[in-house]
Scaffold this motif. Structure first.
Motif, PDB file in Angstrom:
ATOM      1  N   PHE A 205      -1.448  -3.740 -11.543  1.00 45.99           N
ATOM      2  CA  PHE A 205      -2.042  -3.251 -10.304  1.00 45.99           C
ATOM      3  C   PHE A 205      -3.541  -3.524 -10.203  1.00 45.99           C
ATOM      4  N   GLY A 206      -4.286  -3.178 -11.237  1.00 48.85           N
ATOM      5  CA  GLY A 206      -5.738  -3.241 -11.151  1.00 48.85           C
ATOM      6  C   GLY A 206      -6.272  -4.602 -10.772  1.00 48.85           C
ATOM      7  N   ASN A 207      -5.723  -5.645 -11.372  1.00 46.62           N
ATOM      8  CA  ASN A 207      -6.206  -7.001 -11.100  1.00 46.62           C
ATOM      9  C   ASN A 207      -5.839  -7.489  -9.704  1.00 46.62           C
ATOM     10  N   LYS A 208      -5.011  -6.728  -9.009  1.00 41.21           N
ATOM     11  CA  LYS A 208      -4.609  -7.109  -7.650  1.00 41.21           C
ATOM     12  C   LYS A 208      -5.327  -6.301  -6.577  1.00 41.21           C
ATOM     13  N   LEU A 209      -6.170  -5.369  -7.002  1.00 41.41           N
ATOM     14  CA  LEU A 209      -6.902  -4.550  -6.053  1.00 41.41           C
ATOM     15  C   LEU A 209      -8.217  -5.218  -5.666  1.00 41.41           C
ATOM     16  N   PRO A 210      -8.756  -4.900  -4.514  1.00 39.21           N
ATOM     17  CA  PRO A 210     -10.056  -5.465  -4.120  1.00 39.21           C
ATOM     18  C   PRO A 210     -11.173  -4.922  -5.003  1.00 39.21           C
ATOM     19  N   LYS A 211     -12.255  -5.658  -5.059  1.00 32.09           N
ATOM     20  CA  LYS A 211     -13.371  -5.315  -5.944  1.00 32.09           C
ATOM     21  C   LYS A 211     -13.948  -3.945  -5.649  1.00 32.09           C
ATOM     22  N   GLU A 212     -13.833  -3.490  -4.408  1.00 29.60           N
ATOM     23  CA  GLU A 212     -14.411  -2.193  -4.049  1.00 29.60           C
ATOM     24  C   GLU A 212     -13.726  -1.026  -4.755  1.00 29.60           C
ATOM     25  N   LEU A 213     -12.514  -1.255  -5.290  1.00 25.45           N
ATOM     26  CA  LEU A 213     -11.783  -0.198  -5.987  1.00 25.45           C
ATOM     27  C   LEU A 213     -11.850  -0.341  -7.502  1.00 25.45           C
ATOM     28  N   ARG A 214     -12.132  -1.536  -8.002  1.00 20.85           N
ATOM     29  CA  ARG A 214     -12.142  -1.753  -9.451  1.00 20.85           C
ATOM     30  C   ARG A 214     -13.464  -1.295 -10.060  1.00 20.85           C
ATOM     31  N   ALA A 215     -13.416  -1.029 -11.346  1.00 20.83           N
ATOM     32  CA  ALA A 215     -14.587  -0.487 -12.045  1.00 20.83           C
ATOM     33  C   ALA A 215     -15.679  -1.533 -12.208  1.00 20.83           C
TER      34      ALA A 215
ATOM     35  N   ILE B 224       0.839  -1.202   0.000  1.00 22.41           N
ATOM     36  CA  ILE B 224       0.000   0.000   0.000  1.00 22.41           C
ATOM     37  C   ILE B 224       0.868   1.244   0.000  1.00 22.41           C
ATOM     38  N   LYS B 225       1.937   1.211   0.769  1.00 18.33           N
ATOM     39  CA  LYS B 225       2.850   2.354   0.798  1.00 18.33           C
ATOM     40  C   LYS B 225       3.437   2.614  -0.582  1.00 18.33           C
ATOM     41  N   GLN B 226       3.743   1.540  -1.323  1.00 17.90           N
ATOM     42  CA  GLN B 226       4.268   1.708  -2.673  1.00 17.90           C
ATOM     43  C   GLN B 226       3.251   2.365  -3.601  1.00 17.90           C
ATOM     44  N   LEU B 227       1.965   2.125  -3.360  1.00 15.10           N
ATOM     45  CA  LEU B 227       0.927   2.697  -4.211  1.00 15.10           C
ATOM     46  C   LEU B 227       0.589   4.139  -3.838  1.00 15.10           C
ATOM     47  N   TYR B 228       1.137   4.606  -2.729  1.00 14.48           N
ATOM     48  CA  TYR B 228       0.981   6.004  -2.324  1.00 14.48           C
ATOM     49  C   TYR B 228       2.366   6.572  -1.993  1.00 14.48           C
ATOM     50  N   PRO B 229       3.190   6.761  -3.016  1.00 13.07           N
ATOM     51  CA  PRO B 229       4.573   7.187  -2.763  1.00 13.07           C
ATOM     52  C   PRO B 229       4.647   8.616  -2.230  1.00 13.07           C
ATOM     53  N   GLU B 230       5.769   8.957  -1.654  1.00 10.32           N
ATOM     54  CA  GLU B 230       6.005  10.314  -1.176  1.00 10.32           C
ATOM     55  C   GLU B 230       6.049  11.284  -2.363  1.00 10.32           C
ATOM     56  N   TYR B 231       5.722  12.536  -2.093  1.00  8.65           N
ATOM     57  CA  TYR B 231       5.791  13.551  -3.148  1.00  8.65           C
ATOM     58  C   TYR B 231       7.236  13.694  -3.621  1.00  8.65           C
ATOM     59  N   PRO B 232       7.484  13.720  -4.944  1.00  6.51           N
ATOM     60  CA  PRO B 232       8.864  13.760  -5.469  1.00  6.51           C
ATOM     61  C   PRO B 232       9.430  15.177  -5.520  1.00  6.51           C
ATOM     62  N   TYR B 233       9.782  15.725  -4.360  1.00  6.08           N
ATOM     63  CA  TYR B 233      10.261  17.113  -4.287  1.00  6.08           C
ATOM     64  C   TYR B 233      11.492  17.345  -5.164  1.00  6.08           C
ATOM     65  N   ALA B 234      12.326  16.332  -5.317  1.00  6.25           N
ATOM     66  CA  ALA B 234      13.538  16.504  -6.116  1.00  6.25           C
ATOM     67  C   ALA B 234      13.238  16.666  -7.602  1.00  6.25           C
ATOM     68  N   LEU B 235      12.096  16.140  -8.036  1.00  5.44           N
ATOM     69  CA  LEU B 235      11.724  16.194  -9.454  1.00  5.44           C
ATOM     70  C   LEU B 235      10.743  17.316  -9.756  1.00  5.44           C
ATOM     71  N   HIS B 236       9.798  17.553  -8.850  1.00 10.92           N
ATOM     72  CA  HIS B 236       8.706  18.484  -9.103  1.00 10.92           C
ATOM     73  C   HIS B 236       8.666  19.534  -7.999  1.00 10.92           C
ATOM     74  N   GLN B 237       9.083  20.730  -8.330  1.00 12.69           N
ATOM     75  CA  GLN B 237       9.214  21.754  -7.300  1.00 12.69           C
ATOM     76  C   GLN B 237       7.850  22.162  -6.756  1.00 12.69           C
ATOM     77  N   PRO B 238       7.766  22.428  -5.471  1.00 15.16           N
ATOM     78  CA  PRO B 238       6.508  22.893  -4.885  1.00 15.16           C
ATOM     79  C   PRO B 238       6.218  24.329  -5.305  1.00 15.16           C
ATOM     80  N   ILE B 239       5.038  24.822  -4.923  1.00 17.65           N
ATOM     81  CA  ILE B 239       4.673  26.194  -5.284  1.00 17.65           C
ATOM     82  C   ILE B 239       5.644  27.182  -4.676  1.00 17.65           C
TER      83      ILE B 239
END
Length: 923
Positions: free
Chosen positions: A692-702, A229-244
């Motif tokens: 990813f999609g086929n590994k998610l629970p049914k509540e998240l899939r279309a 789950i942590k891999q599917l919600y990675p940290e914001y990439p500050y080194a690549l994409h500058q904040p406002i």
């Protein structure tokens, strides 16, 4: 019905039958209205009866002097008055002329009264909306919080709307009422000032932040481990994409200083206790099978899908672009400001272009403002006055928390003591049916939203927790704490921004812009540019808002809100420009308070930053045409990562190889006629589904996405006792996962460097062997995409185009979103074949889990030439009129689809030159 309204489970069949019967009547009525088959002259006259009078004179009670309304060829009105109350009274009258049916539907949404217009099918939606209580909070704001001046404006606006409605039969207000008149006893009620205030609650709901992510992370625990789950919600990439904001810090005085150098902190923020939940295990006590909590949150997610998303599907797509460039970097020597909010495509557009002008600006008549308004609400939301310009994007602050509640027959548990619910009764009136009564229960956190689903009547019975629960009766409940359920002053802020003359006044106005929390960008005629992050943003005692919290433990309560003086802002930054596109506001390693853990991931913002840098390097200057070109930039950022790998794969199948060749030499742009863009996006969609999609629970899939899986509770190998079962997705396709947004870019980015990873493994099927490596999965995705597009676009790849897949259909937001094709043909328009795509600057969004259809768009575009206002340009998604057969119904859409802009007249001479019709409203 309004967008994203689907019946709860177990009730769809009955509701569809009832709705179908009503729609059959609507077909007959609308066929007559349009003059189809018979009806002839009567049909034409019925259509024209609701068209507004735009020339001559009209008597408007309550005015103190004449008011002029000048409309250009696109029907955009500019209103001129001698005092403020006349100005807003006229605004109400004019908006009702063009858009009252839209306004009426919207106020029924915000009040939870859709059933009064559309019958039985909307009862459950109304029940949920009544539980949230938008209208009740709006009433409290009007009664107790808003300034006397704001209330005066709201009342004047309402008086103008009601003056238009007076002595008009519903069929003379809009053609849709001609249909409703034959399907029930519907009467138009007078407009109320609270109807205007309540719209801000709907806006706040659709821009509420990470609530869906909070649910989804919890649902994932039924199939995925904490690390996955942590891999599917990675940290914001500050080194690549500058904040406002790239510098600044909070000083010892507790105020944000934009000139201060930030110092690296310890990586924690106030209230930041990641990985803790009710069970103390990082999974809100819902690991393993998930039990009742998984069922509960899945059902809640389905209920959320039934709520009309007036702005668009909540999630990564709800965003916007805005940026401002200092005059030292522009060809004009004055700032340029661009804005394009990304919202659901609607017909008519959510926005209504308008100018509100005091003939003589003075202390008693202070408004000379033009821009984009909301029908049903006075003032201008985005635009400029004679001194400043401003734009908005969604900040994405985490302003909602779900609380699991230990509930019993007498109340809910807090710190070992039972507290009684705060309850109220609500009556839902139903067109063509009997009234329905519901009981709304609230805890100290907020309304018990879990009461609003039949599936939730037995929730939480199996939910594991870290400590003993009481006799739970029906088990856990879920309550919602949300900043918008506390009365605020956002309506005051709108008027204050409209008349602000400098950055100090602008910031003072922004202080009251409490919900929804927005990024505000700014420019003025003195050459200054700025940014402010306003909003009522909670400070948490525990937790980081990423998972539901334990309501029975008071240590998890909110302890207050971040003081406005502490929120980040910028004024004339050294780099000479400011970009906001839903990326992180500021690096959370240096900022002491938690704004959110679920930012947009910055693909759009960084692309805009890069375009500005490339244009201004070596002394280059940016023109207003450059700003417009940037708005339509459609490069795919994920293609820059993935396409080189796709080209290296050895494809033996000649049909798949034929498609692969399309990607050779592709420049990653997503033009409507691009075959390469069509194929790449199909490959990307299939990569996401396989990995990813086929590994998610049914509540998240279309819905309709069915796969064979091992039961979640099974242990050991698949055998006769643990056979695979057929499992189908349950999520509305517009909000299903994986959606393909730039969060998924960051999920995939590190994985592309790993030839072997568990995400690349698939079980295979009767046609394809299992995959164990990255290249095997990519090859299979390329094959699947080839055959998918063969079915959709034909065998000949030379005829493929992205626009044929990626289409926009504009749908009337009530009668045009469901039912027989005849209704849709009469009220809807399109399709348009579009370029652009998900997370591109030209954000014509689509959900990879649901298909390629355009589900959010740049709902308008504007480029403001600060100080030389009449050289500013703008375009709306549809047109000024909400009348289905009016010439201004969709007259701007072709230009919008091509990325073109219209001249935006502001000064009196320019408005007079552009005027095609002039109407005088007389006392």
């Amino acid at each position: 019905m309004p967008s994203n309204t689907t019946a709860p489970p177990g009730k769809k069949t009955a509701k569809k039958k009832g709705r179908r019967a009503r729609l059959l009547l609507l077909v007959l009525v609308l066929a007559l209205v349009a003059g189809i088959g018979f009806g002839g002259y009567w049909g034409v006259s019925t259509v024209r009866a609701s068209f507004p009078q735009t020339t001559g004179e009209i008597r408007l009670d309550g005015l103190s002097a004449d008011v002029e309304v000048k409309r250009d060829a696109n029907g955009v009105p500019q209103v001129y008055a001698d005092n403020e109350t006349d100005l807003f009274r006229a605004q109400g009258y004019v908006q009702a002329q063009d858009r009252f049916y839209e306004m009426d539907v919207r106020r029924h949404v915000t009040a939870g009264r859709l059933s009064e217009m559309f019958g039985e099918s909307q009862v459950d939606t109304d029940a949920f909306l009544r539980t949230l209580g938008w209208r009740r909070v709006a009433q409290e704001e009007y009664d107790k919080v808003l300034s006397p001046e704001t209330k005066k404006y709201l009342q004047a606006y309402a008086d103008g709307v009601n003056a238009y409605l007076k002595d008009r039969a519903p069929k003379d207000v809009s053609v849709e009422y001609a249909a409703l008149a034959l399907t029930g006893d519907y009467t138009i009620e007078p407009w109320s000032p609270v109807d205007s205030v309540a719209w801000l609650k709907a806006m706040a709901w659709d821009l509420r932040g990470n609530m869906q992510d909070e649910i989804d992370r919890s649902l994932m625990t039924s199939r995925l481990g904490a690390q996955q789950i942590k891999q599917l919600y990675p940290e914001y990439p500050y080194a690549l994409h500058q904040p406002i904001v790239d510098k600044g810090a909070v000083g010892d005085d507790g105020k944000f200083d934009p000139k201060a150098d930030a110092t690296e902190g310890d990586g924690t923020t106030t209230g930041d206790t990641p990985g803790t939940g009710p069970g103390g295990t990082g999974s809100t006590g819902s690991s393993g099978s998930g039990g009742g909590i998984s069922s509960q949150l899945g059902a809640l997610s389905e209920v959320l899908d039934t709520v009309p998303a007036l702005l668009g599907p909540n999630g990564n797509g709800i965003g916007s672009n805005s940026w401002v460039v200092s005059g030292r970097l522009t060809t004009s020597g004055k700032p340029l400001l661009a804005n394009d909010p990304h919202l659901a495509p609607q017909l008519p557009s959510l926005w209504y272009q308008m100018g509100l002008h005091c003939r003589s600006v003075s202390a008693t008549c202070r408004y000379d403002v033009a821009g984009y308004t909301f029908s049903g609400m006075p003032g201008v939301i985005i635009g400029h006055n004679d001194k400043i310009a401003w734009g908005l994007t969604n900040l994405g602050a985490d302003v909602t928390d779900l609380y699991l509640e230990k509930i019993g027959p007498d109340g809910y548990l807090v710190d070992g003591k039972v507290k009684p619910f705060v309850s109220r009764e609500e009556t839902i009136k139903v067109a063509g049916g009997a009234d329905r009564k519901i009981t709304v229960r609230s805890t100290g956190h907020g309304p018990l939203v879990s009461d609003r689903s039949s599936e939730l009547e037995t929730v939480g019975q199996k939910a594991p927790v870290g400590n003993a629960a009481p006799d739970r009766g029906t088990g856990y409940g879920v309550s919602l704490q949300w900043t918008a359920l506390t009365p605020g002053k956002s309506m005051d802020a709108i008027f204050a921004i409209d008349r602000a003359k400098d950055f100090t006044a602008f910031r003072a106005a922004a202080k009251n812009f409490e919900v929804p929390s927005q990024n505000l960008i700014y420019a003025d005629t003195d050459g200054h540019i700025g940014y402010q992050s306003p909003g009522k943003i909670p400070q948490r005692t525990k937790g980081d808002g990423t998972l539901p919290a334990p309501g029975w433990d008071s240590s998890w309560k909110w302890k207050g809100y971040i003081p406005f003086e502490k929120l980040p802002y910028e004024y004339d930054p050294a780099r000479g420009y400011i970009v906001t596109a839903n990326q992180a506001v500021i690096d959370d390693k240096t900022y002491p308070d938690l704004l959110t853990k679920d930012w947009g991931y910055g693909s759009r913002s960084q692309r805009i930053n890069d375009l500005i840098e490339s244009k201004t390097k070596d002394g280059g200057k940016i023109s207003s045409d450059d700003m417009r070109t940037m708005q339509t930039d459609n490069r795919s950022e994920i293609a820059t990562l993935l396409n080189p790998l796709l080209l290296k794969i050895d494809i033996s199948d000649p049909y798949v190889r034929e498609a692969q060749k399309l990607l050779e030499g592709w420049d990653y742009t997503q033009e409507p006629d691009s075959a390469a863009a069509a194929y790449f996006n199909a490959v990307w969609r299939n990569v996401l589904k396989l990995a990813f999609g086929n590994k998610l629970p049914k509540e998240l899939r279309a819905e309709g996405d069915c796969i064979n899986v091992r039961p979640a509770e099974a242990t050991g190998p698949v055998d006769e006792q643990n056979k695979l079962v057929r499992e189908c997705g349950e999520r509305d396709p517009d909000s299903a996962q994986p959606d393909g947004g730039d969060r998924w870019y960051e999920v995939v980015r590190p994985l592309l460097k790993q030839e072997k990873n568990e995400w690349w493994t698939t079980p295979g099927n009767r046609l394809d062997p299992p995959t164990e490596t990255r290249d095997q999965l990519l090859a299979r995705a390329m094959k699947d995409a080839r055959w998918e597009l063969t079915a959709k676009l034909g065998k000949d790849v030379s005829t493929w185009s992205w626009g044929r897949l990626h289409q926009l259909t504009l749908k009337n937001q009530t009668l045009g979103t469901a039912g027989p094709g005849v209704v849709q043909q009469l009220l809807n328009r399109g399709p348009w074949n579009l370029g652009g795509g998900e997370a591109a600057v030209d954000a014509t969004g689509w959900n990879a889990a649901g298909g390629y259809e355009v589900i959010w768009v740049p709902s308008m575009r504007m480029v403001v030439n600060v100080g030389d206002w009449d050289r500013s340009r703008w375009v709306n998604l549809t047109g000024a009129s909400g009348h289905a057969f009016h010439s201004n119904y969709t007259d701007q859409t072709d230009a919008w689809a091509k990325g073109e802009l219209y001249d935006w007249a502001y000064g009196k001479a320019a408005v007079d030159a552009a005027a095609k019709d002039t109407l005088v409203l007389k006392p």
